[in-house]
Design a protein around this motif. Structure first.
Motif, short mmCIF file in Angstrom:
data_model
loop_
_atom_site.label_atom_id
_atom_site.label_comp_id
_atom_site.label_asym_id
_atom_site.label_seq_id
_atom_site.Cartn_x
_atom_site.Cartn_y
_atom_site.Cartn_z
N MET A 11 0.83 -1.28 0.06
CA MET A 11 0.00 -0.01 -0.08
C MET A 11 0.80 1.36 -0.06
N PHE A 12 1.98 1.26 0.65
CA PHE A 12 2.74 2.36 0.70
C PHE A 12 3.39 2.46 -0.39
N SER A 13 4.04 1.41 -1.14
CA SER A 13 4.44 1.48 -2.43
C SER A 13 3.77 2.15 -3.43
N GLY A 14 2.34 1.73 -3.33
CA GLY A 14 1.47 2.30 -4.27
C GLY A 14 1.37 3.81 -4.09
N LEU A 15 1.12 4.29 -2.92
CA LEU A 15 1.27 5.64 -2.44
C LEU A 15 2.30 6.35 -3.20
N LEU A 16 3.45 5.85 -2.85
CA LEU A 16 4.79 6.77 -3.60
C LEU A 16 4.56 6.80 -5.06
N ARG A 17 4.13 5.84 -5.86
CA ARG A 17 4.04 5.60 -7.14
C ARG A 17 3.12 6.76 -7.76
N ARG A 18 1.95 6.86 -6.89
CA ARG A 18 0.87 7.85 -7.35
C ARG A 18 1.56 9.19 -7.08
N GLU A 19 2.04 9.79 -6.05
CA GLU A 19 2.49 11.01 -5.73
C GLU A 19 3.72 11.57 -6.30
N THR A 42 -6.20 3.71 5.74
CA THR A 42 -6.54 2.61 6.68
C THR A 42 -6.35 1.52 6.29
N ILE A 43 -5.75 0.40 7.18
CA ILE A 43 -5.42 -0.97 6.83
C ILE A 43 -6.36 -1.97 7.47
N ALA A 44 -6.85 -2.71 6.56
CA ALA A 44 -7.83 -3.72 6.92
C ALA A 44 -7.08 -4.75 7.37
N THR A 45 -7.51 -5.30 8.84
CA THR A 45 -7.04 -6.73 9.52
C THR A 45 -8.13 -7.35 9.95
N GLY A 46 -7.75 -8.49 10.43
CA GLY A 46 -8.96 -9.32 10.70
C GLY A 46 -9.73 -9.03 12.31
N GLN A 47 -8.90 -7.81 12.79
CA GLN A 47 -9.36 -7.27 14.06
C GLN A 47 -9.79 -5.79 13.85
#
Length: 684
Positions: free
Chosen positions: A566-574, A616-621
């Motif tokens: 997710m963080f890698s994708g954010l860097l690519r976009r920005e 936000t990062i979805a987890t099982g909790q």
């Protein structure tokens, strides 16, 4: 490939196959022409004891390969239930057999054996033997073609010998008259010419000249049929003559269509007579044959009151028989020579293509070389997109439009149909073809041939060649040659793709798809040198995900991996396309922003920092949020000789300061001259 004797070729194939497979035991079975059996033609090592033995379909490993048409491997022949007990020597470990195919039919089986069971790299050797068997089948085809040609030439020589004996007999019979002597003289000259000539233009010129010179016929010509026209090959005696005659018009057309010799004693009474010159009295026209079809005609006309007779017709018919033999011999020689030239050209072309590992260059070279190989005017190549299940045109050469990027459904157009059926497709008059692609409506192509690009059962793509001239017909030889070329072109494409994949994997991080640390440092050094030459600023930024270990420990590594992506994708976009970004290690990322000063770098970091803190990062909790810390080093005035390693170290120091100062912030390393000391200024 350079051998022409079949036995010599078979022996060489087995020896090379055994050497290639690293064993001393090898054999070839070939199908018998007059029975549903295979005979062992060559055997080396212990297979030599079974030389000449025959097997039936399904019998032993060779019989099963014959039936299936696919390679087969037996890891331990000694314990295999399908072994042939009646053979002299069957005490082998591993055995590998591959089919020898010609035009899709199994003509034989090539096999090797080992003393031990399941040798090292067993399946690689099997694949290599199957590839080698494809080439071996071509060599066998060539040798068999040469053997057939030799038999045909011998038969022609036998026929010519019989004709010479017959001519000698005629010479003895017709010596009493001047005409009989002239006939023999003419036949002898024509035979002499035909015995030496192997070029059709030389044959036609020599025959027409000999007939006019030796027997005194004043008007002689030869026409050949080309599609819907008759084309003049050579003539004697005409001040004007038709260079081309539409098929169906004139006495020559009638003779060719009826396939029967014609004697018109009085041409004025024949409505089909064209009358190229004044004063023609009689005409004789005799068809010329090749492979049981009429391909043209020998024509004689008389003037000055001379009436041609049955004797003239008989003589012309006999001459035509000699010409027919010469035509067949010339055509055979032409086919053999073309085959040699084509194979030489194919070998040379594939050397050029397979030596190139850049995919775009390979595709362009394939189309260009394909057009040269089959003498076509224009062509295209499309690759198969398995995810979208359609073809994408990558190269089009000499076409009315650049079709690169056009997408074709399977079955659409010539290439789409070749890809769908996995068979060559030949279209005469593409513009009138009901299955043509609507995306190529304006294309002026007339005749088209397309072949699929296949790697075994895998569809790689398709390519096509075309010509705007309807008279250009793509023959079976063109299709055969193009299919052979397509096999090698597919290998070149696969190699180039594999090379690109290896190159990509060598410079990227497999989890995030970003550049890896090694590539980043090499590219960053080049960027720093460019910045130094142009005296332009740049910044190096290291980002670290705060408390990342807690994510792994609490929610598991799959969630941690998803967080990194997710963080890698954010860097690519920005980031801009000119910016460098890589995974530096663990949860650290490194960025280089060319032509960017301190303020510009801080703005980029602040935008990324805020966006990440809101993600936000979805987890099982439930969902969780994260922050990131950043350290930045600036290369600016006075543009000193600092290295990229120094800039990275400074950014790393600044990152450490950001972590110590409470995280979720940016620290900037700057050199400030205050009593000769280095200070670090902080910015959030």
């Amino acid at each position: 490939m350079n051998r022409l004797d079949l036995n010599d070729v078979l022996g060489a194939i087995v020896e090379h196959a055994a050497r290639l497979a690293g064993t001393e035991h090898g054999y070839i079975h070939l199908r018998l022409a007059d029975a549903e059996l295979m005979e062992m033609k060559v055997g080396i090592g212990r297979f030599a004891l079974n030389l000449g033995s025959v097997i039936a379909p399904g019998e032993g490993i060779s019989g099963r390969v014959w039936q299936s048409g696919e390679p087969m491997m037996v890891e331990d022949y000694r314990s295999w239930e399908g072994r042939i007990e009646r053979l002299e020597m069957i005490d082998f470990g591993a055995v590998i057999a591959a089919p020898l195919k010609s035009r899709g039919d199994v003509i034989g089986v090539l096999g090797v054996a080992y003393d031990a069971a399941n040798p090292f790299d067993f399946r690689t050797i099997a694949a290599l033997l199957a590839r080698f068997a494809d080439l071996a089948a071509i060599a066998i085809d060539n040798a068999q073609l040469y053997t057939t040609a030799q038999r045909e030439l011998a038969e022609r020589q036998r026929i010519e010998a019989e004709l010479r004996a017959s001519a000698q007999h005629l010479h003895d019979l017709y010596m009493v008259t001047k005409r009989q002597a002239q006939e023999l003289r003419l036949l002898g000259q024509v035979r002499s010419v035909l015995a030496r000539a192997i070029d059709l233009s030389v044959i036609f010129y020599s025959v027409v000249e000999a007939i006019a010179r030796t027997f005194g016929y004043t008007q002689v010509c030869i026409y050949l049929r080309e599609h819907d026209e008759l084309v003049l090959q050579h003539q004697v005696g005409y001040s004007f003559i038709w260079e081309r005659i539409p098929l169906g018009k004139g006495i020559i057309s009638r003779t060719i269509l009826s396939e029967r010799p014609a004697l018109i004693a009085d041409v004025s009474a024949d409505s089909d007579f064209l009358g190229a010159i004044e004063g023609v009295v009689s005409e004789i026209c005799v068809p010329l044959w090749e492979d049981d079809r009429v391909i043209g005609a020998l024509n004689v006309e008389s003037v000055n009151g001379v009436v041609l007779t049955e004797d003239d017709l008989r003589l012309m018919t006999e001459l035509a028989e000699h010409i027919n033999v010469a035509i067949e011999r010339a055509r055979l020689y032409e086919r053999l020579w073309q085959r040699v030239q084509q194979l030489d050209a194919l070998y040379s072309i594939m050397g050029d293509i397979t030596g190139n590992l850049n995919l775009d260059n390979v595709l362009q070279a394939i189309v260009t070389r394909m057009l040269t190989l089959i003498r076509a005017a224009h062509g295209a190549l499309a690759l198969y997109d398995a995810q979208q299940n359609h073809l994408v045109v990558h190269v089009s050469v000499n076409m009315d439009y650049d079709y690169a990027g056009v997408r074709l459904a399977l079955g659409e157009g010539a290439m789409g149909k070749a890809a769908l059926t996995r068979q060559p497709v030949v279209v005469r008059d593409y513009r009138a073809w009901s299955e043509r692609s609507l995306q190529c409506e304006a294309e002026s192509t007339a005749n088209v041939v397309a072949v699929p690009l296949l790697a075994g059962d895998e569809l790689v793509g398709a390519m096509s060649a075309g010509d705007s001239n309807l008279k250009r017909i793509f023959t079976a030889d063109d299709i055969r040659l193009l299919s052979m070329f397509a096999q090698q072109a597919t290998i070149a494409i696969k190699n180039a793709r594999l090379f690109e994949e290896v190159q990509y994997l060598a410079i990227t991080d497999p989890l995030t798809g970003l550049y890896n640390r090694r590539y980043f440092l090499n590219a960053a050094r080049r960027e720093l040198e460019r910045a130094r030459r142009h005296r332009s600023p740049l910044v190096v930024i290291i980002a670290d995900l705060d408390d990342f270990k807690r994510i792994n420990d609490t929610f598991g590594h799959p969630v941690g991996d998803r967080t990194l992506r997710m963080f890698s994708g954010l860097l690519r976009r920005e980031l801009r396309s000119i910016d460098l970004v890589a995974r530096y290690g663990g949860e650290e990322f490194i960025l280089l922003l060319p032509e960017t000063d301190k303020n510009g770098g801080a703005q980029v970091v602040e935008r990324v920092r805020l966006l990440w803190s809101q993600a936000t990062i979805a987890t099982g909790q439930g969902v969780v949020r994260m922050t990131a810390s950043f350290g930045m080093a600036v290369y600016a005035e006075p543009f000193d000789g600092v290295s990229i390693d120094t800039l990275v170290a400074r950014a790393d120091d600044a990152l450490l300061r950001a972590k110590q100062a409470g995280k979720n912030r940016l620290e900037i390393w700057e050199l400030q001259v205050e009593g000769g000391t280095s200070l670090i200024s902080h910015a959030v």
